[in-house]
Motif scaffolding. Structure first.
Motif, PDB file in Angstrom:
ATOM      1  N   VAL A 223     -44.596  62.771 -86.606  1.00 53.79           N
ATOM      2  CA  VAL A 223     -43.394  62.986 -87.396  1.00 53.79           C
ATOM      3  C   VAL A 223     -43.427  64.376 -88.022  1.00 53.79           C
ATOM      4  CG1 VAL A 223     -44.143  60.770 -88.411  1.00 53.79           C
ATOM      5  CG2 VAL A 223     -42.833  62.366 -89.806  1.00 53.79           C
ATOM      6  N   ALA A 224     -42.269  65.000 -88.021  1.00 56.97           N
ATOM      7  CA  ALA A 224     -42.150  66.344 -88.581  1.00 56.97           C
ATOM      8  C   ALA A 224     -41.829  66.247 -90.061  1.00 56.97           C
ATOM      9  CB  ALA A 224     -41.043  67.116 -87.871  1.00 56.97           C
ATOM     10  N   VAL A 225     -42.492  67.073 -90.839  1.00 56.01           N
ATOM     11  CA  VAL A 225     -42.187  67.134 -92.265  1.00 56.01           C
ATOM     12  C   VAL A 225     -41.741  68.558 -92.573  1.00 56.01           C
ATOM     13  CG1 VAL A 225     -43.128  66.986 -94.589  1.00 56.01           C
ATOM     14  CG2 VAL A 225     -43.808  65.317 -92.865  1.00 56.01           C
ATOM     15  N   VAL A 226     -40.541  68.668 -93.081  1.00 52.97           N
ATOM     16  CA  VAL A 226     -39.960  69.987 -93.330  1.00 52.97           C
ATOM     17  C   VAL A 226     -39.924  70.268 -94.825  1.00 52.97           C
ATOM     18  CG1 VAL A 226     -37.989  71.474 -92.875  1.00 52.97           C
ATOM     19  CG2 VAL A 226     -38.496  69.569 -91.338  1.00 52.97           C
ATOM     20  N   VAL A 227     -40.632  71.304 -95.234  1.00 58.16           N
ATOM     21  CA  VAL A 227     -40.686  71.639 -96.664  1.00 58.16           C
ATOM     22  C   VAL A 227     -40.317  73.101 -96.918  1.00 58.16           C
ATOM     23  CG1 VAL A 227     -42.449  69.933 -97.244  1.00 58.16           C
ATOM     24  CG2 VAL A 227     -43.133  72.189 -96.444  1.00 58.16           C
TER      25      VAL A 227
ATOM     26  N   PHE B  62     -44.889  70.222-106.777  1.00 52.18           N
ATOM     27  CA  PHE B  62     -43.985  69.157-106.349  1.00 52.18           C
ATOM     28  C   PHE B  62     -44.118  68.851-104.859  1.00 52.18           C
ATOM     29  CE2 PHE B  62     -39.965  67.766-104.553  1.00 52.18           C
ATOM     30  CZ  PHE B  62     -39.560  66.753-105.403  1.00 52.18           C
ATOM     31  N   PHE B  63     -44.137  69.886-104.068  1.00 53.25           N
ATOM     32  CA  PHE B  63     -44.154  69.690-102.620  1.00 53.25           C
ATOM     33  C   PHE B  63     -45.518  69.256-102.094  1.00 53.25           C
ATOM     34  CE2 PHE B  63     -40.547  72.279-103.661  1.00 53.25           C
ATOM     35  CZ  PHE B  63     -39.531  71.671-102.931  1.00 53.25           C
ATOM     36  N   GLY B  64     -46.556  69.808-102.690  1.00 54.03           N
ATOM     37  CA  GLY B  64     -47.893  69.392-102.303  1.00 54.03           C
ATOM     38  C   GLY B  64     -48.092  67.909-102.562  1.00 54.03           C
ATOM     39  N   GLU B  65     -47.661  67.516-103.717  1.00 55.89           N
ATOM     40  CA  GLU B  65     -47.789  66.116-104.122  1.00 55.89           C
ATOM     41  C   GLU B  65     -46.994  65.215-103.178  1.00 55.89           C
ATOM     42  OE1 GLU B  65     -49.516  63.669-107.172  1.00 55.89           O
ATOM     43  OE2 GLU B  65     -49.700  65.803-106.720  1.00 55.89           O
ATOM     44  N   MET B  66     -45.809  65.654-102.871  1.00 56.17           N
ATOM     45  CA  MET B  66     -44.936  64.888-101.989  1.00 56.17           C
ATOM     46  C   MET B  66     -45.578  64.738-100.605  1.00 56.17           C
ATOM     47  SD  MET B  66     -41.892  63.463-101.934  1.00 56.17           S
ATOM     48  CE  MET B  66     -40.578  64.230-102.890  1.00 56.17           C
ATOM     49  N   VAL B  67     -46.057  65.827-100.068  1.00 65.02           N
ATOM     50  CA  VAL B  67     -46.656  65.786 -98.738  1.00 65.02           C
ATOM     51  C   VAL B  67     -47.918  64.920 -98.745  1.00 65.02           C
ATOM     52  CG1 VAL B  67     -47.727  67.141 -96.906  1.00 65.02           C
ATOM     53  CG2 VAL B  67     -45.695  68.000 -98.047  1.00 65.02           C
TER      54      VAL B  67
ATOM     55  N   ARG C 182     -52.996  71.160-104.842  1.00 63.48           N
ATOM     56  CA  ARG C 182     -53.663  72.190-105.602  1.00 63.48           C
ATOM     57  C   ARG C 182     -53.226  73.545-105.063  1.00 63.48           C
ATOM     58  NH1 ARG C 182     -59.853  70.813-106.166  1.00 63.48           N
ATOM     59  NH2 ARG C 182     -59.033  68.915-107.087  1.00 63.48           N
ATOM     60  N   TRP C 183     -52.945  74.443-105.963  1.00 60.25           N
ATOM     61  CA  TRP C 183     -52.404  75.744-105.604  1.00 60.25           C
ATOM     62  C   TRP C 183     -53.156  76.437-104.464  1.00 60.25           C
ATOM     63  CZ3 TRP C 183     -55.159  80.365-106.476  1.00 60.25           C
ATOM     64  CH2 TRP C 183     -54.455  81.520-106.122  1.00 60.25           C
TER      65      TRP C 183
END
Lengths: 340, 340
Positions: free
Chosen positions: A69-73, A80-85, B78-79
């Motif tokens: 599955v492709a995840v587009v960020v 926010f995005f790191g956590e989401m991924v 993490r950054w």
DNA sequence: ATGAAAGCGCTAACAC
DNA sequence: GTGTTAGCGCTTTCAT
């Protein structure tokens, strides 16, 4: 040593080594019926000994599904995005899916992603994280025949999605400030300059709350900026240049609030005595800086999105729209205005 | 509407529609010679009109290369890791490679990654980010025949890699404190409790610097903790409970330093008047909090790693070990000790 | 229960 | 130049 030249064993190799036919070997390895225990045992044993694994590409070519599955960020180094991924990845991995990551950091990347559709014919589904897909983009996405599309962390009528209610989160923030007695409230509105401008629930909440409280909104108290610490800092400087200062600031995100806090303090003002400030997100650093904020559970959004997707892929009957709650966390950056 | 049932066109479809043979269509599409301009034109036109793209899986099955690379990270939100992956992704994408993301957040994930090798037979290469691969893991990785392996952001003798010199970064930090006149310097040593314990250049730098300055090291001044704000905060609390306080603190990372700063201030002490503190990384929030630190360019490490990998894949003659420089950024959390 | 054979969508080698 | 053919490594009928 010519280990460099070694090649992966094929199913045919395993079959031959086990002294069985190709089909039998295939069935044995996949645990299908119609294989005698003895035969299966032998095949398994040979495969194990040679560390054999099937070629996913070959098997998928035949079966049709890709298992990816492709995840587009639009961002990655942002919390926010790191956590989401992370949330998405955890459930995808457990389900045996691989995750193809596509980063569309700016307008050009985004355009070329939807134009070229690099994930086309490579995935069973795509998860769009953190931005609303536009109509033209949606049409391009339709070219990915049979691929499920879901959205995480952004409003999307068009696709199954999980998100928070930005309007409500904003209302919670404004409600808190209003309840403390603030009437002169500024808003630092965060937008992503690299993405098409979107109507924002967080902005709507500001005007709505003011309106409900019979406070005339002052356009000078609203400043729009990009999503970041430095931007928040600059925006706040602008606010501090006003003849009549706000007694409270509502920032669209914690990171913006962080920058604003620095500016306020660098100007010699105290938080919350002189100016109150509230953010949205509950970024890990919010606790560190004692920032009052509206918390959202981002990781959980990721998890739920991926689970929703798996349900869709299985053609289960599932809820196609999930809105997670948010709640106020009062820390030390908000208080009643002094002359309130 | 049965658009759900639509299927992707195959090369055979395009060939038929264009009225040419399969091979010709293939050559035309890929820009190979031995196709008349007219024919190529027609094929291209048909393909374009039907939005045709080749099936990468099928074509790879024939060609051998997958066009994908696996990126293995222990963290995402993490950054450091987000930044690294962004760097990697940007060059990989430009080179036409897809990025398969694998998250090994804890010991168990990590073990199962190397045991199951989920990326096996799926990628041309793997990039290990931020942690040294152990010998047993290296052996498992050997099963991924023909896959190039490179490391980013961690020391690896075994694989081509790009990183910073932790020993040097630590020495720069310690050198700064020492130059300011500090002699009673504490270290908050950060480790990842979810990963096997590794010898740390950042720790070695501490002892070495003290030794070079003829300062006897006091074991009580070294506290080991996990990599995080709260952990840094707690570690600092421990340090503050000492009978004789340190005049400066050397933290292994900015995030740890952030937590420590809060604890110092919450204890009523001032930075840098009472205690100086320095970190490593130059996290985006370091500027916000005026933290003196040692800067490293993480994104660039990602870019260089991916470029190195592409070189390896092309069998170019390239440098297989790159160490990036780091440098001191003096902000407001360090000063000479009061009675120094 | 098992082997042979067809074919997934493509590329490459080979004839013409 | 162009069409045909033989696989790539697998899954899946279909006989046996």
């Amino acid at each position: 040593m010519d280990s460099e030249q070694e090649r992966e064993l094929t199913l045919a190799d395993i079959a031959r080594l086990a002294g069985v036919g190709l089909g039998t070997a295939s069935r044995a390895l996949r645990g299908l019926p119609n294989v005698s225990p003895a035969t299966r045992q032998k095949v398994l044993e040979v495969a194990e000994r040679h560390d054999y694994v099937v070629s996913p590409d070959a098997s998928q070519l035949k079966k049709g599904a890709t298992g990816r599955v492709a995840v587009v960020v639009p961002h990655l180094s942002r919390w926010f995005f790191g956590e989401m991924v992370e949330g998405i990845e955890s459930v995808l991995r457990q389900a045996g899916y691989d995750l193809l990551l596509y980063h569309v950091g700016n307008l050009q990347d985004r355009q070329s992603f939807f134009e070229l559709l690099p994930a086309r014919r490579k995935v069973d589904a795509v998860i769009v994280v953190g931005f609303p897909v536009e109509e033209a983009e949606r049409q391009r996405l339709e070219l990915m025949l049979g691929a499920q599309i879901v959205a995480a962390g952004g409003q999307h009528e068009v696709y199954p999605h999980v998100c928070i209610d930005d309007l409500k989160a904003g209302s919670q923030a404004m409600g808190h400030l209003l309840a403390l007695g603030h009437r002169r409230i500024a808003m630092i509105e965060a937008i992503d300059p690299e993405q098409p401008r979107q109507p924002s629930g967080r902005s709507a909440a500001y005007h709505m709350a003011l309106n409900d409280a019979d406070i005339e909104s002052d356009p000078a108290l609203v400043v729009t900026t990009a999503w970041g610490i430095e931007q928040g800092s600059t925006a706040m400087a602008h606010l501090l240049s006003l003849a009549e200062l706000p007694t409270a600031v509502y920032a669209h995100s914690d990171e913006v609030a962080f920058g604003a806090m620095r500016t306020i303090r660098d100007a010699g003002l105290r938080i919350p005595e002189d100016i109150s400030i509230i953010g949205i997100d509950d970024h890990p650093h919010a606790a560190l800086l004692h920032l009052t904020t509206i918390k959202q559970d981002v990781r959980r959004q990721g998890v739920l999105t991926a689970q929703m997707l798996l349900g869709l892929l299985r053609h289960d009957e599932i809820e196609r729209s999930i809105t997670l709650g948010t709640h106020l966390i009062v820390r030390r950056t908000t208080a009643s205005p002094r002359n309130g």
